[in-house]
Design an enzyme around this catalytic site. Structure first.
Site, mmCIF file in Angstrom:
data_model
loop_
_atom_site.group_PDB
_atom_site.id
_atom_site.type_symbol
_atom_site.label_atom_id
_atom_site.label_comp_id
_atom_site.label_asym_id
_atom_site.label_seq_id
_atom_site.Cartn_x
_atom_site.Cartn_y
_atom_site.Cartn_z
ATOM 1 N N LEU A 30 0.815 -1.215 0.000
ATOM 2 C CA LEU A 30 0.000 0.000 0.000
ATOM 3 C C LEU A 30 0.848 1.264 0.000
ATOM 4 O O LEU A 30 0.416 2.299 -0.501
ATOM 5 C CB LEU A 30 -0.931 0.010 1.212
ATOM 6 C CG LEU A 30 -2.037 -1.053 1.227
ATOM 7 C CD1 LEU A 30 -2.829 -0.966 2.526
ATOM 8 C CD2 LEU A 30 -2.960 -0.882 0.037
ATOM 9 N N GLY A 31 2.035 1.208 0.591
ATOM 10 C CA GLY A 31 2.879 2.388 0.626
ATOM 11 C C GLY A 31 4.071 2.201 1.539
ATOM 12 O O GLY A 31 4.178 1.211 2.260
ATOM 13 N N GLY A 34 8.282 6.771 6.642
ATOM 14 C CA GLY A 34 9.490 6.882 7.442
ATOM 15 C C GLY A 34 9.609 5.818 8.514
ATOM 16 O O GLY A 34 10.705 5.465 8.932
ATOM 17 N N MET A 35 8.473 5.296 8.978
ATOM 18 C CA MET A 35 8.495 4.301 10.039
ATOM 19 C C MET A 35 8.521 2.870 9.518
ATOM 20 O O MET A 35 8.961 1.963 10.223
ATOM 21 C CB MET A 35 7.264 4.479 10.929
ATOM 22 C CG MET A 35 7.279 5.751 11.741
ATOM 23 S SD MET A 35 8.433 5.633 13.107
ATOM 24 C CE MET A 35 7.639 4.375 14.080
ATOM 25 N N GLY A 36 8.049 2.653 8.308
ATOM 26 C CA GLY A 36 8.014 1.282 7.801
ATOM 27 C C GLY A 36 7.246 1.174 6.512
ATOM 28 O O GLY A 36 6.975 2.160 5.821
ATOM 29 N N LYS A 52 1.279 -2.594 8.892
ATOM 30 C CA LYS A 52 2.532 -1.824 8.830
ATOM 31 C C LYS A 52 3.642 -2.598 9.521
ATOM 32 O O LYS A 52 3.541 -2.942 10.700
ATOM 33 C CB LYS A 52 2.368 -0.457 9.492
ATOM 34 C CG LYS A 52 3.703 0.293 9.663
ATOM 35 C CD LYS A 52 3.524 1.722 10.130
ATOM 36 C CE LYS A 52 3.111 2.621 8.995
ATOM 37 N NZ LYS A 52 3.165 4.059 9.347
ATOM 38 N N ASP A 146 2.427 13.524 14.586
ATOM 39 C CA ASP A 146 2.746 13.492 13.154
ATOM 40 C C ASP A 146 1.465 13.623 12.334
ATOM 41 O O ASP A 146 1.269 12.917 11.349
ATOM 42 C CB ASP A 146 3.487 12.203 12.809
ATOM 43 C CG ASP A 146 4.162 12.271 11.434
ATOM 44 O OD1 ASP A 146 4.405 13.390 10.947
ATOM 45 O OD2 ASP A 146 4.432 11.209 10.843
#
Length: 618
Positions: A30-31, A34-36, A52, A146
């Site tokens: 899906l995308g 920055g975190m994973g 994720k 965030d």
């Protein structure tokens, strides 16, 4: 707008992507953030989820893992109409992951990039929806940190806020000094950009940014290099010249540099209702038709990936053992309970001997004993009972080297049937016997040629002597280098984390009741005037005047406590702080605020040895 939905929205897995995470078979990408990396998967009942997987750089940091576990537990309490609920998670695996409900809608960032700014009614409904989401998130003790257009999804019945609280797990890890950034500069609050105290008002600033971005189609503080955008956020006013007149008072207040001047969430919602020309009601028509069409695209999901089905094979019997397929794991065979360890051998005692009965199984049923080391188990099920059909995949982790599907073999002995005796293989037995004799002869010859081992004359401390440098000899831990911080002020009802660089006070969301996050905190009871320095994540040791604070001293001292009254301290008093995360610090007390000071705080010098010990399991 492109009419090909699946090609761009759902990327196929590559060789670097896992096929299965926590028992969930991944269907598409899906995308990446920055975190994973985020994948599409499905629950056993067929509901799509967004899974994720955290980046390895974060996974290897023990402080991140501890905070990630805390934030996931808090996120599971968030159950709002405008948030994507947490479905499942694993915070202790090789790579932590988090699964939430899949939202079939574009992000605000994608929608604005494709179609420009939204009409006034859509912006107002977006703002009240995100404000409601933040109200639920803050109610769970979480500050998003965030909030940005990429973390606001546009569903058919209103916005959804995602990734709440996860940024906090990474913003104080050792990765902050390696170029890994957490948060998006264009949507940070001034106090966040200046590494100040993060509060719920930080999210109010981001909400003002979201509203302006949705209406204007661009960030209120402009684009450009990160340092330039951050400078404008801290020192300059936003460009609201293209913002509709009805939205300017609301956005201007949300973007106040002083967090105390920003409106509360309830007031944000009231202001939106006040400026709306029509009553605000969330419905299927809240978005322009061009954006609503992209929601339909996201409903055309890739088919779920089903685990491969093993080919049909004959039922194993005592005289016809089943051999594993080439490249597959051997079938489960319990050992130590009267069964042969080799999968193709007959049971000891000759054919016809019944295997052990599973004590947890009904009378007459046979299978692996509940205590067998590799027997499949359902998470939390008593007696190691087999995993029932339909159980969530993450509730069961298959033992390494075995498939998740296990079929209990039928009884080897049934009434009225005696299996035929397997023919003996004399040739194989002779070859094995000859090989054993040859091996014994070779070992005897080599032993005769080697010199005698020196005797230890009873001086050995272990059961047997070992050569220097043996792998059994534990390697000494290398002490980390200390990092010093001078004049750190800890305000009343605020706390510090030793992993932070630099350590900065954070407000305790429990209003001084439990201090659930503090490695070092300042507790002040205004009714009784009680002032204490304490820890919620470790131990404290107040050193004697004759002791000098050092890593060695803090490691050897055992006079532990969790709270120390400020009246016990004088200027120069030293305290060892030993956090459960493995960090050790010496806090040198430098006094507290005076009676005329408007705030109440104490001051310490900190010397911190990060990762000086192994973290304790929570």
């Amino acid at each position: 707008m492109s009419s090909a939905p699946s090609a761009d929205l759902f990327q196929p897995l590559t060789g670097d992507d896992p096929a299965v995470v926590g028992g969930y078979h991944l269907a598409a990408v899906l995308g990446t953030g920055g975190m994973g990396k985020v994948y599409l998967s499905y629950t056993p009942g067929g509901r799509p989820i967004a899974l994720k997987v955290i980046r390895p750089e974060f996974s290897g940091d023990p402080e991140f893992r501890r905070r990630f576990q805390q934030e996931v537990k808090a996120a599971q309490r968030v159950q709002g109409l405008y948030t994507a609920p947490v479905i499942d998670s694993d915070t202790e695996g090789a790579q932590p992951w988090l699964a939430t409900a899949y939202v079939p809608g574009p992000s605000l960032a994608h929608a604005v990039a494709q179609h420009g700014g939204l009409p006034l009614r859509s912006v107002l409904l977006l703002t009240v929806g995100v404000a409601e989401a933040l109200h639920v998130i803050h109610g769970a003790g979480i500050v998003h940190r965030d909030l940005k257009p990429a973390n606001v999804l546009l569903a058919s019945d209103g916005p959804r806020v995602i990734d709440f609280g996860i940024a906090r797990a990474a913003d104080a890890t050792a990765l902050t000094s390696t170029g890994v950034s957490v948060g998006t500069p264009a949507f940070m609050a001034p106090e966040q950009a200046a590494a100040g105290t993060i509060t719920p008002a930080t999210d109010i600033f981001a909400l003002g940014q979201i509203t302006a971005y949705a209406a204007i189609g661009a960030p209120a503080f402009g684009d450009g290099p990160s340092h330039a955008v951050l400078y404008r956020i801290v020192h300059e006013d936003p460009d609201l010249s293209r913002l509709p007149e009805e939205l300017r008072p609301l956005v201007t207040r949300c973007l106040s540099r002083d967090p105390a001047d920003r409106p509360a969430l309830a007031e944000v919602i009231e202001l939106c209702h006040a400026v709306s020309p029509v009553p605000l009601r969330q419905g299927e028509d809240w978005l322009p038709q061009t954006i609503a069409g992209s929601i339909t695209e996201r409903l055309q999901l890739p088919a779920p990936v089903r685990p491969p089905t093993a080919p049909a094979t004959p039922t194993p019997t005592a005289h016809s053992p089943q051999s594993p397929a080439p490249g597959s794991a051997p079938p489960y065979r319990p050992t130590g309970f009267g069964m042969a360890a080799a999968p193709t051998q007959s049971a000891p005692g000759g054919p016809g001997m019944a295997p052990p009965r599973n004590p947890a199984a009904p009378s007459g049923a046979f299978g692996p004993p509940s205590g067998a080391p590799n027997a499949p188990r359902a998470h939390g099920m008593p007696g190691g009972a087999p995993l029932p059909p339909g159980t969530m995949p993450s509730a069961y982790r298959a033992p390494q080297g075995y498939t998740t599907g296990y079929t209990t073999p039928p009884p080897f002995h049934t009434a009225g049937f005696t299996p035929a005796r397997a023919p003996k293989r004399r040739t194989t037995g002779l070859i094995i016997a000859g090989s054993v004799v040859a091996a014994i002869a070779l070992v005897t010859t080599i032993s005769a040629l080697l010199p005698d081992a020196p005797k230890d004359n009873g001086k050995s401390t272990g059961g047997s002597s070992s050569a220097s440098g043996s792998s059994d000899t534990p390697k000494p831990r290398t002490d980390p280098k200390p990092v010093a911080y001078k004049n750190v002020n800890v305000t009343a009802n605020y706390y510090l984390m030793l992993a932070d660089n630099p350590p900065r006070p954070a407000e305790d969301t429990d209003a001084g009741v439990t201090y659930g996050h503090g490695d070092l905190y300042f507790s002040y009871d205004s009714m009784f005037g009680d002032e204490k320095l304490g820890t919620a994540n470790g131990k404290l040791v107040l050193l004697n005047n004759s002791q000098k604070g050092s890593l060695k001293t803090c490691r050897t001292e055992t006079r532990y406590t969790e709270k120390i009254g400020l009246d016990q301290l004088t200027n120069g008093s030293q305290i060892c702080v030993l956090s459960d995360a493995g960090h050790i610090a010496v806090a040198t007390y430098r006094g507290k605020s005076g009676a005329d000071d408007p705030s109440r705080y104490f001051t310490v010098d900190l010397t911190i040895w990060r990762n000086a010990e192994d973290p304790k399991e929570s």
